[in-house]
Design a protein around this motif. Structure first.
Motif, PDB file in Angstrom:
ATOM      1  N   SER A   1      -6.516  45.215  30.641  1.00  8.56           N
ATOM      2  CA  SER A   1      -7.374  44.604  29.618  1.00  8.56           C
ATOM      3  C   SER A   1      -8.000  43.336  30.195  1.00  8.56           C
ATOM      4  O   SER A   1      -7.494  42.753  31.150  1.00  8.56           O
ATOM      5  N   LYS A   2      -9.097  42.928  29.614  1.00  7.11           N
ATOM      6  CA  LYS A   2      -9.890  41.849  30.208  1.00  7.11           C
ATOM      7  C   LYS A   2     -10.153  40.696  29.232  1.00  7.11           C
ATOM      8  O   LYS A   2     -10.600  40.913  28.103  1.00  7.11           O
TER       9      LYS A   2
ATOM     10  N   THR B   1      -3.449  42.069  32.694  1.00  7.59           N
ATOM     11  CA  THR B   1      -4.606  41.339  32.176  1.00  7.59           C
ATOM     12  C   THR B   1      -5.433  40.748  33.316  1.00  7.59           C
ATOM     13  O   THR B   1      -4.903  40.112  34.220  1.00  7.59           O
ATOM     14  N   GLU B   2      -6.708  40.960  33.227  1.00  5.43           N
ATOM     15  CA  GLU B   2      -7.663  40.424  34.183  1.00  5.43           C
ATOM     16  C   GLU B   2      -8.444  39.323  33.462  1.00  5.43           C
ATOM     17  O   GLU B   2      -8.789  39.490  32.295  1.00  5.43           O
TER      18      GLU B   2
ATOM     19  N   ARG C   1      -2.125  38.990  24.877  1.00  3.34           N
ATOM     20  CA  ARG C   1      -1.184  39.970  24.321  1.00  3.34           C
ATOM     21  C   ARG C   1      -1.824  40.779  23.186  1.00  3.34           C
ATOM     22  O   ARG C   1      -1.641  41.985  23.074  1.00  3.34           O
ATOM     23  N   ILE C   2      -2.566  40.095  22.363  1.00  4.07           N
ATOM     24  CA  ILE C   2      -3.193  40.769  21.223  1.00  4.07           C
ATOM     25  C   ILE C   2      -4.356  41.660  21.681  1.00  4.07           C
ATOM     26  O   ILE C   2      -4.523  42.790  21.201  1.00  4.07           O
ATOM     27  N   ALA C   3      -5.137  41.175  22.639  1.00  4.18           N
ATOM     28  CA  ALA C   3      -6.286  41.949  23.133  1.00  4.18           C
ATOM     29  C   ALA C   3      -5.838  43.261  23.774  1.00  4.18           C
ATOM     30  O   ALA C   3      -6.489  44.305  23.644  1.00  4.18           O
TER      31      ALA C   3
ATOM     32  N   SER D   1       5.362  41.639  19.115  1.00  4.44           N
ATOM     33  CA  SER D   1       5.648  40.207  19.050  1.00  4.44           C
ATOM     34  C   SER D   1       4.541  39.496  19.797  1.00  4.44           C
ATOM     35  O   SER D   1       4.669  39.182  20.977  1.00  4.44           O
ATOM     36  N   PHE D   2       3.454  39.264  19.094  1.00  2.00           N
ATOM     37  CA  PHE D   2       2.303  38.663  19.762  1.00  2.00           C
ATOM     38  C   PHE D   2       2.542  37.198  20.120  1.00  2.00           C
ATOM     39  O   PHE D   2       2.039  36.695  21.105  1.00  2.00           O
ATOM     40  N   PHE D   3       3.316  36.529  19.281  1.00  2.00           N
ATOM     41  CA  PHE D   3       3.612  35.110  19.519  1.00  2.00           C
ATOM     42  C   PHE D   3       5.106  34.976  19.778  1.00  2.00           C
ATOM     43  O   PHE D   3       5.882  34.846  18.831  1.00  2.00           O
TER      44      PHE D   3
END
Lengths: 188, 188, 188, 188
Positions: free
Chosen positions: A2-3, A32-33, A174-176, D183-185
């Motif tokens: 994901s970016k 993650t990039e 994390r959410i993305a 667990s995003f946070f």
């Protein structure tokens, strides 16, 4: 993969430093990039390629740096017309000199950046109070670091003020990563 | 003679102290009478009798104390329907505990109080940066005093934080005295 | 003699038309001189020479046109550092296309313009509900005219939508004329 | 199973109708349970049990109904102190009478509700422009339905104005269902 795209404008380097710390936090999330870009250099393609977008600004008279405003008008407006970014993830951060001890207009500054992301249909990530570093550089809308004293003297941003930025970057990453795998807003 | 009404709600006494200081500043302007009232006790007659109205609140989750909101809904709404206060003078102030060092939501809190005054047609008085005490308790929308440390520990409001409040009260009183003698918004 | 400066940015002419109508209203107030300028052409001298300043913008993604933001950053910021405009009078107006029927972000747009004026120490003039034309183009923060249908089709601004703008210009001119003769905020 | 809590205050039934439509949309998402409650009846337990929380208000002088403000002060404040809701999902909606055609203060009203959710650490869901019904009742911060004419006459909310509310409820339910599993946070 994901970016994350981090977008900023900076006067004397504080917001740039903050942007780099956000990037560092995002990069630490596996898979993650991260790309960091000045507002005036961002293209529609950069934004379409990103899963999460984080924008930050110094506080100028209670609103964002004009370079960010130009990016919004000239790059984001067109993407809005195409509903091109709906369902991605967005977040903001800020720095400020101000004068006085009440944020100096940072809240409306962050809200106008968030308004752009809301228009684009991005899911918005706030900064929870229990984020490490919140007491030194925290506002509910995103991390905010003072770079001046309360009398307006420039002192720059200190390392301890950047802890909440790093965590914010990681939270958004994390959410993305998860949002990218879902269609939260089904196409009409 | 011109009349200033100071309206507030308070949790632990800090906003009350700030309200009294505002009143002290207003009272020092020759030919000014001042009344200080808790939000829940304000009547439509109190507001109609005033030339300048100043409202202040602690910051609760980024918005005003519910007692002020009740006053707005139940007292101000009716006055708005009658255009009863158009052309008077209005201003706001705030206190906050918060956590973090960025105002903790005081800007939106003050703006929602100002929104009420804009709806009522009041001329709005900001807090200029060169007001004595601005660096210790200043925001452009009005004076703001922290009553907690950045870690959220209550420490109360200090005397030096109240200087900008006193000046704000005097500024509003000076403007209300003049506004009272004019019809800035002619009746349709 | 008192002087009103109207500042705007415009995409397709609607905001320019609105600015001219504001100017017309101000000019009708006896003893008032009016200048209308595009944001990018405003100088610090223009602002220092004015007694009242009215700024207007189209709504771009919930915030002002970047040309106005550039004016704020490059012209207003310096005047703020010198407290050069404290005690003058300020007001705002807006236009918008939007999509949907809820103002499309015009409220935050006007508030970020007002934030600049609050920082500069200007007394702020709202738009009272009983202003003729309010029902066709009114918001409490200033007049606002839609230039698009609710489906986003451009239709331009109609004459009937400009009545509240004319009145707003006159209101501000009346207040600026009086404010000019007083020292509401004594120099520290 | 995931749970959506819809919280509202209502004057004449329009916001209640809107809340029910939000609930209907959420309920249509498989594996979602929905509860609708008046603000004054919401308990901390209700909020802790929910995965997604949606709050809506009429627009009263540019801010939320005082009953919602009381809920924020007396229920949400304590949950904030315990970081009890961090990582849940939040969204808002509104109705309004207003006068004029520019939203009548609905933007700041929604933002003060969102401020509460940002403080609580909730991920915020906007209303994308391509949501069916957006042109009849859409604002980027959430759906908004006028219940009065532009001259302030009450006409109630029409069925066609509620389409965007139903979609908003479904969008939030879809996101809450996923957020609940992550667990995003991370806890500090």
């Amino acid at each position: 993969m994901s970016k994350i795209l981090v977008i900023y404008a900076s006067d004397y380097g504080s917001t740039e430093k903050a942007a780099q710390k956000i990037a560092e936090g995002a990069r630490a999330v596996e898979g993650t990039e991260v790309e960091v870009k000045k507002a005036l250099e961002v293209t529609p393609e950069d934004m379409s390629a990103a899963d999460g977008i984080i924008a930050g600004s110094p506080t100028h008279m209670g609103s964002m740096h004009w370079e960010l405003k130009k990016w919004i008008d000239e790059v984001c407006g067109g993407l809005w017309m195409k509903d091109a970014l709906v369902g991605k993830v967005g977040a903001v951060f800020g720095t400020g000199g101000g004068y006085g001890n009440a944020g100096g207009g940072c809240e409306l500054t962050m809200l106008s950046l968030l308004n752009n992301f809301a228009e684009l249909g991005l899911i918005l990530v706030p900064l929870p109070r229990n984020t490490p570093g919140y007491d030194k550089a925290g506002l509910q809308w995103g991390p905010y670091a003072r770079a001046h004293t309360e009398q307006g003297q420039p002192v720059g941003v200190k390392e301890e003020q950047l802890e909440s930025f790093m965590n914010h970057g990681a939270n958004v990453a994390r959410i993305a990563k998860v949002a990218q795998q879902h269609s939260f807003f089904p196409k009409p």
